[in-house]
Motif scaffolding. Structure first.
Motif, short mmCIF file in Angstrom:
data_model
loop_
_atom_site.label_atom_id
_atom_site.label_comp_id
_atom_site.label_asym_id
_atom_site.label_seq_id
_atom_site.Cartn_x
_atom_site.Cartn_y
_atom_site.Cartn_z
N THR A 12 0.84 -1.20 0.00
CA THR A 12 0.00 0.00 0.00
C THR A 12 0.88 1.25 0.00
O THR A 12 2.08 1.17 0.28
CB THR A 12 -0.90 0.02 1.26
N ASN A 13 0.25 2.39 -0.30
CA ASN A 13 0.97 3.67 -0.24
C ASN A 13 1.04 4.12 1.22
O ASN A 13 0.22 4.91 1.69
CB ASN A 13 0.23 4.72 -1.07
N SER A 48 1.08 2.78 5.36
CA SER A 48 0.03 2.01 6.05
C SER A 48 -1.27 2.82 6.10
O SER A 48 -2.35 2.27 6.24
CB SER A 48 0.48 1.61 7.45
N GLN A 102 -2.85 4.13 3.71
CA GLN A 102 -3.76 3.70 2.65
C GLN A 102 -4.47 2.40 3.04
O GLN A 102 -5.63 2.19 2.70
CB GLN A 102 -3.01 3.51 1.33
N GLY A 103 -3.78 1.53 3.76
CA GLY A 103 -4.41 0.31 4.24
C GLY A 103 -5.59 0.64 5.14
O GLY A 103 -6.66 0.02 5.05
N PHE A 151 -8.51 1.78 2.99
CA PHE A 151 -9.16 0.66 2.28
C PHE A 151 -9.99 -0.19 3.25
O PHE A 151 -11.05 -0.69 2.89
CB PHE A 151 -8.11 -0.24 1.61
N CYS A 162 -1.36 -4.01 9.49
CA CYS A 162 -0.92 -2.91 8.62
C CYS A 162 0.49 -2.52 9.01
O CYS A 162 0.72 -2.03 10.13
CB CYS A 162 -1.85 -1.71 8.77
N TRP A 186 2.41 -2.05 3.92
CA TRP A 186 1.79 -3.29 3.47
C TRP A 186 0.67 -3.71 4.40
O TRP A 186 0.60 -3.28 5.54
CB TRP A 186 2.83 -4.41 3.36
N LEU A 199 -8.92 -6.25 -0.88
CA LEU A 199 -8.08 -5.04 -0.76
C LEU A 199 -7.39 -4.74 -2.08
O LEU A 199 -7.19 -3.58 -2.45
CB LEU A 199 -7.06 -5.23 0.37
N LYS A 237 -7.37 -1.32 -4.11
CA LYS A 237 -6.12 -0.71 -4.57
C LYS A 237 -6.20 -0.36 -6.05
O LYS A 237 -5.84 0.76 -6.47
CB LYS A 237 -4.96 -1.69 -4.30
N SER A 290 1.06 0.79 -6.21
CA SER A 290 2.04 1.71 -5.62
C SER A 290 3.18 1.90 -6.61
O SER A 290 3.44 1.03 -7.45
CB SER A 290 2.58 1.14 -4.31
#
Ligand SMILES: Cc1ncc(COP(=O)(O)O)c(C=O)c1O
Length: 409
Positions: free
Chosen positions: A106-107, A109, A111-112, A115, A248, A263, A274, A278, A285
């Motif tokens: 992910t961009n 954590s 972004q996690g 999402f 995360c 990630w 997920l 993304k 990413s």
């Protein structure tokens, strides 16, 4: 006003109403003023960035006839496979047996978290969070219009039935619990093993997901490491693909935040969802950033962590010693075993925001008022002090000034 003029506020979605400027972002601007001693923000010390390795790895990738074109090309949404393989091995060392199929890059954590809000929360659903908790998580979840209820993993949790019925009465269901188990932002506190197990018990009873934010996990300065919630969950279920915990992770605090490489590690079923989130958000990413991060991780991850621990341990010790010296009776604070923050509690009559205004004006010292970190029922008499940015000398001077101001008030 003319008929040509757009009224944006009349056209915003309900989710946008809860989006507000973060006090932290505003305060970060103060770091630019050289005479301010800032305990605000939470950014890494730049002298720890791996400049030499990054230069070497980046040049090597770009000069390579196979890797160069790949680095500047679109790539798969799941993330760069060698990096996912490195992370899967890293997770194995933390007690989480998994494969690259359990990992999404992910961009950061952050972004996690976004999402997971998107996948789990319908408007009115309940997210369980600690009080206080990470402001950025609240911002990420707020877009999905949840209700919050308070998690107290260290023995204070209510019964599962009472969480469930309160959520139902508010028109939704409890969907997930979000925690920062190690050296939390903002408190610096770590969840005990018993707290971790009881959180998993609660989540099992409620049938909900656990979102485990491990941004500071590697930054331990003393004491024994505790297993991640995901490792405990794998031990219960026997297989990561049956677990409820979504881990995360991030390279932001150990390598460098600007690459924006984090990630998610979880059961394949939720990772597959997920990956779709993304794809819809940003396709993937940055390929070159993932490739460079892989090269840095292979060459220097352990050295990065060792150096960061040594430097931040010294700054934590300086901050705790200064608080001990300078703070008047009635002020208390956490004693973190790692991370980047100390959480201070002042006598009830203090308001952190009012203190900050005077602190900047009279003493040129900044921090973050604690109220920003509460989803509900803010405690106004609290503050977050970051110790990764100011050096030991500035820490001593800044806390001396802050103690002086608190005595005056
Ligand atoms: C607790 C916590 N989680 C997540 C993040 C997001 O970090 P990143 O998106 O850089 O991985 C931060 C950043 O400060 C944080 O403090």
């Amino acid at each position: 006003m003319t008929r040509h003029e757009m009224i944006w506020s009349a056209n915003l979605a309900t989710r946008a109403e809860r989006m507000r400027a973060s006090e932290i972002r505003e305060l970060l601007k103060l770091l630019d003023q050289p005479d301010i001693i800032s305990f605000a923000g939470g950014i890494p010390e730049p002298s720890l960035f791996p400049f030499d390795v990054a230069r070497r790895v980046t040049a090597g990738i770009l000069a390579d006839p196979n890797l160069g074109p790949q680095a500047l090309q679109y790539s798969v949404s799941e993330g760069y496979l060698p990096l996912r393989q490195w992370i899967a091995a890293h997770m194995g060392r933390l007690g989480v047996a998994c494969t690259p199929d359990n990992i999404l890059i992910t961009n950061g954590s952050q972004q996690g978290l976004d999402f997971l809000g998107k996948l789990l929360l319908s408007p009115g659903d309940t997210m369980l969070v600690e009080a206080p908790t990470y402001l950025g998580a609240l911002q990420a979840f707020n877009a999905y219009e949840p209700r919050y209820d308070r998690l107290m993993p260290e023995g204070g949790n209510r019964t599962p039935a009472s969480y469930a019925s309160a959520a139902l009465a508010a028109g939704g269901r409890v969907k997930a619990a979000y925690v920062v188990p190690d050296f939390a932002n903002p408190t610096g506190e770590t969840m005990s093993l018993a707290g971790r197990e009881s959180l998993l018990d609660l989540a099992e009873d409620l049938g909900i997901a656990v979102i485990e934010d491990t941004a500071y996990e590697a930054l331990r300065y003393e004491g024994e490491s505790l297993p991640p919630l995901l490792a405990l969950d794998v031990a219960r279920c026997g297989d990561i693909d049956r677990t409820r915990t979504v881990y995360c992770g991030t390279f932001s605090k150990t390598v460098a935040p600007a690459y924006r490489v984090g990630w998610v590690c979880a059961a394949k079923e939720i990772v597959a969802k997920l990956v779709l989130a993304k794809q819809a958000a940003d396709l993937h990413s940055s390929t070159i950033n993932q490739m460079v991060m892989h090269g840095i991780a292979v060459a220097a991850y352990d050295a990065q962590v060792t150096a960061a621990r040594a430097l931040y341990r010294g700054r934590r010790d300086a901050l705790l010693a200064a608080l001990e010296r300078e703070m008047p009776e009635g002020v208390s604070w956490t004693k973190p075993e790692g991370g980047l923050f100390v959480w201070a509690t002042l006598p009830e009559r203090f308001d952190g925001a009012a203190l900050l205004a005077r602190s900047i004006a009279e003493e040129r010292v900044a921090f973050v008022p604690g109220s920003a970190f509460f989803a509900t029922d803010a405690h106004l008499n609290t503050l977050r002090l970051n110790f990764s940015s100011p050096n030991e000398e500035k820490i001593a001077e800044g806390i001396k000034r802050l103690g002086r101001l608190i005595r005056r008030m």
